[in-house]
Each structure stands twice: as structure tokens, then as C-alpha cells.
Design an enzyme around this catalytic site. Structure first.
Site, PDB file in Angstrom:
ATOM      1  CE1 TYR A 233      -3.006  -1.914   5.841  1.00 18.46           C
ATOM      2  CE2 TYR A 233      -2.604   0.549   5.654  1.00 18.46           C
ATOM      3  CZ  TYR A 233      -3.244  -0.471   4.333  1.00 18.46           C
ATOM      4  OH  TYR A 233      -3.096  -1.167   3.691  1.00 18.46           O
TER       5      TYR A 233
ATOM      6  CB  SER B 291      -0.809   0.207   1.162  1.00 20.61           C
ATOM      7  OG  SER B 291      -1.062   0.977   1.865  1.00 20.61           O
TER       8      SER B 291
END
Length: 309
Positions: A184, A158
Site C-alpha cells: 500500500y 496518504s
């Protein structure tokens, strides 16, 4: 080293990327294939004629997805297998049940911005699921991947990785305040570093590994963030979001290419600042020393499992 460029871009769909590609006789695994871009990744691979296994936590949803993929593609070789990437026992059972060669492994499943949670081993849940689970899965399937002589691993990362490197001295937030987005972010950096580390160790086995940013797609991944924050004009459909994964898994342009990071179906540029966490790849995510340290740390954390390192 020139960046890999293709004729595809941010608006391309997975079906467009695989058009004309025949993978009959090849076998693929897609983790998290019962929702979001995982469904469309598996569907596009099915369009090539490949045998596709949906490795999912919810096997009921997986069975529904498999039936839908068979209906829309005509491919009868779609299978469902239980896999919980936060459970070392589940991963070990999945690996033990796999027989024969494996040609494509798409490490697609993930969680995002969870409230503070730890596994039974004491591992921070996002790092455990997004990185350590896929690490264990890939190591367990190494021999199946090596049997092909030209297998591919696709690691879904990501642009969130731009927010944090892997903080090796406190991966599991034992000493620093827990921040769900930073947790994350470091797990997504780890996804890229895994591709770099696998390239250094497994390229000689005929295994390539690349990482990617799928784009901004509305899925249940954002259920803890209050929804997708990206402007509507910057968003992708799931079919568009799966395109880069499928490109890395299938395109002849990627033959022999490994250890790189892609976005919008093209290799991303290295950036020297976070630039609003929009695009590009951070140098720390491609750093071979960081990749080595992560690999050794991951092996140590998974020391109770039988791996080929």
C-alpha cells in the site's frame, strides 16, 4: 520555494472550501465516488455547478449516490459510469466513451492492505489499482484534459507513503515477502510521483497535477486492517477528509501550481524521517528522477494501450 498556505485547515469541510466558487460549464470525474470521501468530493464539486461523473465499480451504489447528490445540491448534471481500475479493459472502455473536454480529474479510488493478489497481467493488486489504473486513466484522458487549457488532476495519496518508496526492482513482490502495508505504501508514493511526472510532461498543455493526504477517516478502506488505528481526536469526518481534494480541484489559490503534496488544506513540509507516519512528505516521493523512472516503468507495463506519452 514557499509552501502554499491557505485559510483552511484540518477541520475545514469540502463545502466550506468551495463556498463562493462557480464552476458552471466545467466537467469533473471523481473515481471511487460511491463511498467514503469520494462521495463528499463529488458532492462539493456538484455544489459549484460543475457537471460531475462518478466513475465507480458498483454502478448501483453510484446511482444511489448520484441521486442523493442531486437532492442535496440541486445539481441535475450528475452521471454514473462503470470503472474498475484493476481492469485495463474497463479503463479503455471508460476512456473510449468519454467525449469532449475534461476540466477536473480526481483520482480518488483506492484499496488498502489487501491480502496478496495479482491482476491478470501479474501486477500486484494495490499498485495496479491505486497507481497503474489511475495512470492509464489519466493518459487516456490526456487530450480531453488538454482541451481545456487549465485542467487539474488531483491524486489522492496518504501519509502511508512515508513507510516505503517505490521499490522499482521488485514492485510486484516477486522476490521479497509480501507485506500488505508496504505494498500500500509504495502505491501511495507512486500517487505523488505521478503528480510530479505529469507536471514535467503536461504543464505546457495547461494541465496541473497535485497530490494530497486526506487525513484519517473511518471508511471501508480499512476493512483489511481491523479499522482505523488513529486516536479519535485525530480523525476527520468524510466531509473534512474531502476538503483537501476539493481545494486542489477548485481553489484559485492553486492556479498554475503543480507537482506538490498537500495535507490539511495546506502544502506539506518535506520530512527527513518517517516521524511515526503521521505527516509531511518524503523526499523520495517528490524526486524527479524517481518520477521519471516510474513514468517509464508504467508506460512499459501499459504498453498494449494507446497513450500519449
Amino acid at each position: 520555494m514557499a509552501l502554499i498556505a491557505t485559510s483552511f485547515g484540518r477541520h475545514s469541510t469540502a463545502a466550506e472550501v468551495v463556498k463562493g466558487i462557480d464552476l458552471s460549464g466545467k466537467r469533473a470525474i471523481v473515481t471511487g465516488a460511491a463511498s467514503g470521501i469520494g462521495i463528499e468530493t463529488a458532492r462539493a464539486l456538484a455544489l459549484t455547478g460543475a457537471e460531475v461523473t462518478l466513475a465507480v465499480r458498483n454502478t448501483y451504489a453510484g446511482a444511489q449516490t448520484a441521486a442523493d447528490i442531486t437532492t442535496t445540491t440541486g445539481n441535475q448534471n450528475i452521471h454514473v459510469a462503470p470503472l474498475d481500475l484493476s481492469s485495463q479493459e474497463s479503463i479503455a472502455k471508460f476512456v473510449a466513451a468519454w467525449n469532449g473536454p475534461l476540466h477536473i480529474l480526481v483520482n480518488n479510488a483506492g484499496v488498502m492492505a489487501l491480502p496478496k493478489q495479482h491482476t491478470s497481467e501479474g501486477w500486484e493488486m494495490q499498485f495496479a489499482t491505486n497507481h497503474l489504473g489511475h495512470f492509464a486513466l489519466a493518459l487516456g484522458l490526456h487530450d480531453a484534459l488538454a482541451a481545456d487549457g487549465a485542467a487539474r488532476i488531483v491524486s489522492v495519496s496518504s501519509s502511508g507513503h512515508l513507510a516505503s518508496p517505490v521499490v522499482f526492482d521488485d514492485i510486484h513482490f516477486a522476490f521479497r515477502p509480501y507485506d500488505p502495508l508496504l505494498a500500500y505504501a509504495q502505491s501511495k508514493t507512486a500517487n505523488i510521483l505521478f503528480a510530479v511526472g505529469a507536471t514535467m510532461r503536461w504543464f505546457g498543455d495547461g494541465i496541473t497535477a497535485n497530490a494530497l493526504m486526506p487525513g484519517a477517516i473511518v471508511t471501508n478502506l480499512q476493512r483489511y486492517t481491523g479499522g482505523l488505528k488513529t486516536l479519535p481526536e485525530h480523525r476527520k469526518t468524510p466531509e473534512q477528509g474531502a476538503a483537501t481534494s476539493v481545494l486542489l480541484a477548485t481553489s484559485p489559490l492553486l492556479d498554475g501550481i503543480s507537482g506538490r503534496y498537500f495535507e490539511d488544506c495546506n502544502e506539506a513540509m518535506i520530512v527527513t524521517n518517517g516521524n511515526g507516519y503521521v505527516s509531511g512528505v518524503a523526499p523520495y516521493a517528490l524526486n524527479s528522477d524517481n518520477a521519471d523512472r516510474l513514468w517509464e516503468e508504467s508506460l512499459q507495463l501499459n504498453r498494449n494501450l494507446d497513450y500519449h506519452d
